[in-house]
Design an enzyme around this catalytic site. Structure first.
Site, PDB file in Angstrom:
ATOM      1  N   MET A   1      -4.403   5.183  -5.470  1.00 14.67           N
ATOM      2  CA  MET A   1      -3.553   4.355  -4.646  1.00 14.67           C
ATOM      3  C   MET A   1      -2.103   4.799  -4.825  1.00 14.67           C
ATOM      4  SD  MET A   1      -6.089   2.767  -6.457  1.00 14.67           S
ATOM      5  CE  MET A   1      -5.482   1.537  -7.609  1.00 14.67           C
TER       6      MET A   1
ATOM      7  N   CYS B   1       0.866  -1.176   0.000  1.00 13.99           N
ATOM      8  CA  CYS B   1       0.000   0.000   0.000  1.00 13.99           C
ATOM      9  C   CYS B   1       0.901   1.223   0.000  1.00 13.99           C
ATOM     10  CB  CYS B   1      -0.922   0.027   1.220  1.00 13.99           C
ATOM     11  SG  CYS B   1      -1.902   1.551   1.323  1.00 13.99           S
TER      12      CYS B   1
END
Length: 399
Positions: A319, A104
């Protein structure tokens, strides 16, 4: 029937970039969960509140979106030249599954601050004032991230004037370097930055057609297609995609077939067990639009438009790992990302996403006939939202 009482586990709830997650030190987890496996997955599922057939995660810390259904485990690194090992788990909302296949990028911004605040770095490494450089080993994908964390009065500085579209309030800037972000064959990405050997492929997708696609392993495995080829303009916001069940099904079909073409899975049926990767994104040349906050984004302010899906839904912003993929692809002539931005060689792009704009840079060079990217750069912010303990029923995981 006897019921086991709840146990409590030291934890911190942090925002990193446009994501939120529950952070743990490895040493604080119950012994059975300190190793990868069923016990760890079951514990994190219960912490986050999954699987939830209602899709709300009411009985856990998750926020019922891909951006807020996340867990992080950190530990001091034994790897030379690194300070901390960072392991990321993307927790499925409606199924009993934790995806460990990728990083992430947004929560990467919170790893350095958490490590400093929780004693994972030697005290002498932290200046009284200035910047503390934290070298992070991203254990999911085997890559190095360097975080530059501002320090004031010997403590992590969290407040500041840095604004990030997709985050309501300003905070302190955390600069990130993703070193050698492209897959070089030692990770879980098909063996190279371009697993097919081409910067653009014809991707056959049954029921959708044959799409021009850039398949890239950089930051996170990503499938880029042209917005116009799938009936979009690149200015879409979440409701335009997430409220359309047929559109979501098409994107999942594209993702599954792209994953097979990239060598990430052998059969499209495996895609259901690999929800976090690859990502699907669509690109378009610059155009003016109104972001989800009501902010006007002018075509002249951006080099291209990008929309990306995460865990089956259009992301509300971008993201962080996909931003790395965007910056890397933009730096390599001929990719769909590069062409949407106008083509040619470039070291940085500013792209428009549903919440506004983001700038990301990449250093690329052509060596021996192959493109190599040494680093991708972007800035995020991070803030502790709550710290203390999370509680879970004692029978939540196998001992």
């Amino acid at each position: 029937m006897a019921f086991q009482p709840q146990i409590r586990i030291p934890a911190t709830y942090l925002r990193g970039g446009t994501s939120k997650g529950v952070f743990f030190r490895l040493q604080d987890l119950p012994l059975a969960a300190q190793q990868p496996g069923a016990a760890r997955d079951a514990l994190l599922l219960r912490v986050i509140g999954s699987p939830d057939p209602y899709g709300k995660q009411i009985d856990g810390m998750g926020g019922a979106t891909s951006s807020t259904s996340k867990a992080v485990i950190l530990s001091p690194s034994a790897r030379p030249g690194h300070d901390v090992d960072y392991l990321f788990g993307q927790v499925s909302i409606d199924s009993a599954f934790v995806d460990w296949s990728g990083n992430c990028g947004n929560l990467s911004a919170a790893v350095g601050p958490f490590a400093i605040a929780n004693g994972l770095l030697p005290a002498e490494r932290v200046p009284a004032n200035g910047i503390c450089t934290v070298r992070i080993w991203q254990a999911n994908i085997g890559k190095t991230i360097v975080a530059h964390v501002p320090i004031t009065g010997g403590q992590v500085q969290e407040t500041g004037e840095f604004e990030l579209d997709g985050v309501t309030f300003p905070a302190a800037e955390v600069a990130l370097e993703f070193l050698d972000p492209a897959d070089e064959g030692d990770g879980d990405g098909g063996g190279s930055m371009f697993p097919t050997g081409q910067v653009v492929d014809d991707l056959e997708v049954p029921g959708v057609g044959t799409l021009r696609a850039t398949l890239i392993n950089a930051g996170i495995p990503t499938i880029f297609v042209n917005a116009a080829d799938i009936g979009y303009t690149g200015t879409e916001l979440q409701d335009a995609i997430n409220g359309d069940a047929q559109a979501l099904a098409r994107f999942e079909t594209i993702r599954a077939h792209g994953a097979v073409r990239m060598g990430l899975i052998q059969d499209i049926a495996e895609a259901a067990k690999r929800q976090h990767t690859p990502k699907v994104a669509f690109v378009a040349p610059p155009a003016s639009y109104t972001a989800s906050s009501g902010k006007a984004v002018q075509a002249a302010e951006v080099d291209l438009l990008v929309r990306a899906l995460s865990m089956g839904k259009l992301h509300h912003a971008m993201m962080g790992t996909a931003a790395v993929a965007i910056g890397t692809a933009a730096a390599i002539p001929g990719t769909l990302v590069n062409l949407a931005a106008g083509g040619g060689e470039r070291q940085a792009v500013r792209f428009g996403h549903p919440s506004g704009t983001l700038r990301v840079g990449a250093e690329a060079a052509l060596r021996g006939g192959q493109w190599q990217v040494t680093k991708a750069l972007m800035s995020r912010s991070a803030r502790i939202l709550m710290e203390g303990w999370v509680r879970v029923p004692g029978d939540s995981f196998p001992k």
